[in-house]
Motif scaffolding. Structure first.
Motif, PDB file in Angstrom:
ATOM      1  N   LEU A  66       0.795  -1.228   0.000  1.00  0.00           N
ATOM      2  CA  LEU A  66       0.000   0.000   0.000  1.00  0.00           C
ATOM      3  C   LEU A  66       0.828   1.279   0.000  1.00  0.00           C
ATOM      4  O   LEU A  66       0.288   2.343  -0.313  1.00  0.00           O
ATOM      5  CB  LEU A  66      -0.929   0.011   1.219  1.00  0.00           C
ATOM      6  N   VAL A  67       2.106   1.213   0.339  1.00  0.00           N
ATOM      7  CA  VAL A  67       2.917   2.439   0.426  1.00  0.00           C
ATOM      8  C   VAL A  67       2.881   3.249  -0.873  1.00  0.00           C
ATOM      9  O   VAL A  67       2.574   4.445  -0.847  1.00  0.00           O
ATOM     10  CB  VAL A  67       4.368   2.128   0.846  1.00  0.00           C
ATOM     11  N   PRO A  68       3.171   2.669  -2.054  1.00  0.00           N
ATOM     12  CA  PRO A  68       3.086   3.486  -3.282  1.00  0.00           C
ATOM     13  C   PRO A  68       1.677   3.990  -3.554  1.00  0.00           C
ATOM     14  O   PRO A  68       1.499   5.097  -4.084  1.00  0.00           O
ATOM     15  CB  PRO A  68       3.562   2.532  -4.384  1.00  0.00           C
ATOM     16  N   VAL A  69       0.663   3.210  -3.186  1.00  0.00           N
ATOM     17  CA  VAL A  69      -0.725   3.634  -3.375  1.00  0.00           C
ATOM     18  C   VAL A  69      -1.032   4.849  -2.504  1.00  0.00           C
ATOM     19  O   VAL A  69      -1.673   5.817  -2.948  1.00  0.00           O
ATOM     20  CB  VAL A  69      -1.697   2.476  -3.037  1.00  0.00           C
ATOM     21  N   ILE A  70      -0.559   4.815  -1.258  1.00  0.00           N
ATOM     22  CA  ILE A  70      -0.787   5.936  -0.338  1.00  0.00           C
ATOM     23  C   ILE A  70      -0.076   7.194  -0.831  1.00  0.00           C
ATOM     24  O   ILE A  70      -0.607   8.305  -0.727  1.00  0.00           O
ATOM     25  CB  ILE A  70      -0.316   5.570   1.083  1.00  0.00           C
ATOM     26  N   ILE A  71       1.105   7.034  -1.404  1.00  0.00           N
ATOM     27  CA  ILE A  71       1.828   8.202  -1.920  1.00  0.00           C
ATOM     28  C   ILE A  71       1.086   8.813  -3.103  1.00  0.00           C
ATOM     29  O   ILE A  71       1.020  10.043  -3.250  1.00  0.00           O
ATOM     30  CB  ILE A  71       3.278   7.831  -2.303  1.00  0.00           C
ATOM     31  N   ARG A 261     -12.172   9.344  -0.554  1.00  0.00           N
ATOM     32  CA  ARG A 261     -13.350   9.067  -1.378  1.00  0.00           C
ATOM     33  C   ARG A 261     -13.642   7.574  -1.436  1.00  0.00           C
ATOM     34  O   ARG A 261     -14.789   7.157  -1.592  1.00  0.00           O
ATOM     35  CB  ARG A 261     -13.135   9.598  -2.798  1.00  0.00           C
ATOM     36  N   ALA A 262     -12.585   6.773  -1.320  1.00  0.00           N
ATOM     37  CA  ALA A 262     -12.757   5.320  -1.341  1.00  0.00           C
ATOM     38  C   ALA A 262     -13.015   4.763   0.057  1.00  0.00           C
ATOM     39  O   ALA A 262     -13.101   3.547   0.238  1.00  0.00           O
ATOM     40  CB  ALA A 262     -11.522   4.658  -1.942  1.00  0.00           C
ATOM     41  N   ASN A 263     -13.117   5.679   1.047  1.00  0.00           N
ATOM     42  CA  ASN A 263     -13.368   5.276   2.438  1.00  0.00           C
ATOM     43  C   ASN A 263     -12.349   4.244   2.924  1.00  0.00           C
ATOM     44  O   ASN A 263     -12.698   3.281   3.613  1.00  0.00           O
ATOM     45  CB  ASN A 263     -14.785   4.714   2.593  1.00  0.00           C
ATOM     46  N   SER A 264     -11.088   4.442   2.559  1.00  0.00           N
ATOM     47  CA  SER A 264     -10.050   3.460   2.883  1.00  0.00           C
ATOM     48  C   SER A 264      -8.870   4.064   3.634  1.00  0.00           C
ATOM     49  O   SER A 264      -7.865   3.384   3.848  1.00  0.00           O
ATOM     50  CB  SER A 264      -9.547   2.803   1.587  1.00  0.00           C
ATOM     51  N   THR A 265      -8.960   5.329   4.014  1.00  0.00           N
ATOM     52  CA  THR A 265      -7.823   5.999   4.632  1.00  0.00           C
ATOM     53  C   THR A 265      -7.430   5.350   5.953  1.00  0.00           C
ATOM     54  O   THR A 265      -6.237   5.150   6.231  1.00  0.00           O
ATOM     55  CB  THR A 265      -8.138   7.488   4.870  1.00  0.00           C
ATOM     56  N   GLY A 266      -8.415   5.027   6.785  1.00  0.00           N
ATOM     57  CA  GLY A 266      -8.129   4.496   8.118  1.00  0.00           C
ATOM     58  C   GLY A 266      -7.324   3.215   8.085  1.00  0.00           C
ATOM     59  O   GLY A 266      -6.257   3.119   8.699  1.00  0.00           O
ATOM     60  N   ILE A 267      -7.794   2.213   7.351  1.00  0.00           N
ATOM     61  CA  ILE A 267      -7.102   0.929   7.299  1.00  0.00           C
ATOM     62  C   ILE A 267      -5.753   1.069   6.594  1.00  0.00           C
ATOM     63  O   ILE A 267      -4.778   0.392   6.945  1.00  0.00           O
ATOM     64  CB  ILE A 267      -7.973  -0.139   6.604  1.00  0.00           C
ATOM     65  N   ALA A 268      -5.678   1.972   5.608  1.00  0.00           N
ATOM     66  CA  ALA A 268      -4.412   2.187   4.912  1.00  0.00           C
ATOM     67  C   ALA A 268      -3.368   2.764   5.868  1.00  0.00           C
ATOM     68  O   ALA A 268      -2.203   2.357   5.860  1.00  0.00           O
ATOM     69  CB  ALA A 268      -4.616   3.126   3.716  1.00  0.00           C
ATOM     70  N   MET A 269      -3.774   3.717   6.712  1.00  0.00           N
ATOM     71  CA  MET A 269      -2.843   4.325   7.651  1.00  0.00           C
ATOM     72  C   MET A 269      -2.410   3.337   8.730  1.00  0.00           C
ATOM     73  O   MET A 269      -1.273   3.373   9.200  1.00  0.00           O
ATOM     74  CB  MET A 269      -3.469   5.567   8.287  1.00  0.00           C
ATOM     75  N   VAL A 270      -3.309   2.435   9.130  1.00  0.00           N
ATOM     76  CA  VAL A 270      -2.932   1.398  10.106  1.00  0.00           C
ATOM     77  C   VAL A 270      -1.830   0.516   9.535  1.00  0.00           C
ATOM     78  O   VAL A 270      -0.823   0.239  10.205  1.00  0.00           O
ATOM     79  CB  VAL A 270      -4.159   0.544  10.499  1.00  0.00           C
TER      80      VAL A 270
END
Length: 390
Positions: A66-71, A261-270
């Motif tokens: 997920l790191v490149p996706v988060i960037i 917008r994808a409602n995925s920030t929380g789990i991505a940051m974890v």
């Protein structure tokens, strides 16, 4: 049974939640990641948490993906329209970053060595991604003995940057309070409405952009492309991912704040935090102790560089140092610390609702943009370029 991934993740989530609760109750004076890093390090050193826990959680593999996706997502955070409105804050912040990095590279290289300077420069001028790029780059380059430096810098910089910002902004807020008729500013609502995404005029139909899975698919396209370009050009994937996010948002390929917008920030940051604390595996107490002297010097020199850069940029645009310096210091803590400081200063300095609103209106936009510029964009560029020189 205790080694089942669900139980390991439960322990990790408890540590993260504890850090978040302490941060909220202290109004970010106790940073979440400081608590997470400290508690995890103690548990690892005492053997309470075996080093195999991280890998067994399976979150580590997910986080690495997920790191490149988060960037890419980070590149969609700041609309170009907002950047144009707050161009002075952007330029002042960039000047501060340049002066800080040059100062660290000059002074720390003389006192220690170049590799030590690189280990501290990236994390000091930004956030979690800059830290990950630096620690990963050090490990790949074989400088495992220096990996403790970015960890300690990353954990302690908030404790320096936030109090300094609060003191300086409080002084500036008094000038706003005493000169209300001549004060003109952007309201927080205006910033929020500017940042708020318009889902119209996207490259894809609006019905597609309402799908969280489709937005995630687009983000993974960007992340995969960034990794491919890394292998193709040897330019770090973080720079490619950031550029893809910025360009993608500009041409309306991505919605603004795509992960939100994808409602995925929380789990991505974890998962990202799991990647961060996994870097503590293998670091010994002796390495941390031996890194304290260079860390103290890196933080001192880097902070002085940010402040000097803030004064230079402030003079360029006729900003008072008590305003320009805090904008640059956001590099040391970012969001939500920048917002919370402004909120606290406006409430403590303003004697009535009108004064509090005027202070908030004047400070919130440049502080937020300063933090986004440094933590989201500038620090990733700095860390990626410096690691490439090792």
């Amino acid at each position: 049974m205790i080694m089942e991934p669900i139980f390991i993740v439960l322990i990790i989530m408890f540590i993260i939640a504890l850090g978040e609760l302490l941060s909220l109750s202290s109004r970010a004076r106790i940073p979440t990641l400081l608590v997470v890093i400290t508690v995890t390090f103690i548990l690892l050193q005492t053997g309470v948490m075996p080093e195999t826990f991280m890998e067994s959680s399976t979150f580590l593999a997910v986080g690495a993906v997920l790191v490149p996706v988060i960037i890419v997502h980070l590149g969609t955070l700041i609309p170009l329209s907002v950047m144009k409105q707050q161009y002075k804050a952007v330029i002042i912040t960039l000047i501060g970053l340049v002066v800080s990095v040059v100062s660290i590279l000059s002074v720390v290289t003389i006192l220690f060595d170049y590799h030590t300077a690189v280990a501290g420069a990236g994390p000091l001028t930004g956030g979690i991604i800059a830290y990950l790029v630096t620690s990963d780059g050090l490990a790949k380059a074989g400088f495992t003995s220096l990996v403790a430096i970015p960890v300690v810098v990353f954990a302690l910089q908030n404790l320096v940057g936030m109090p300094l910002s609060s003191i300086l902004l409080s002084k500036y807020a008094k000038t706003i309070r005493n000169d209300l008729p001549q004060n003109s500013s952007h309201a927080p609502q205006e910033v929020a409405s500017t940042v708020e995404e318009d889902m119209q005029n996207m490259l894809f139909p609006t019905t597609f952009m309402r799908s969280e899975f489709f937005i995630l698919f687009l983000l993974f396209i960007g992340g995969a492309l960034a990794v491919f370009l890394d292998h193709l050009t040897t330019i770090n994937y973080s720079l490619w991912a950031l550029a893809i996010g910025v360009i993608g948002a500009a041409i309306r390929f991505y919605p603004e704040r795509a992960l939100d917008r994808a409602n995925s920030t929380g789990i991505a940051m974890v998962t990202l935090i799991v990647v961060v604390i996994s870097s503590l595996v293998g670091i010994t107490w002796g390495q941390v102790v031996s890194s304290l002297l260079p860390v103290i010097i890196i933080i001192f020199v880097g902070t002085c560089g940010l402040m000097i850069g803030g004064m230079i940029g402030g003079k360029l645009f006729n900003w008072k140092p008590t305003k320009s310096i805090p904008v640059v210091l956001t590099a040391m803590y970012g969001f939500p610390g920048d917002y919370l400081i402004v909120e606290e200063v406006s409430r403590s300095v303003g004697r009535n609702e009108e004064e509090q609103k005027a202070i908030m209106n004047e400070l919130v936009a440049p502080m937020l943009i300063g933090g986004f510029t440094s933590v989201t964009v500038g620090s990733i560029v700095v860390a990626s370029i410096l690691i490439g020189t090792l």
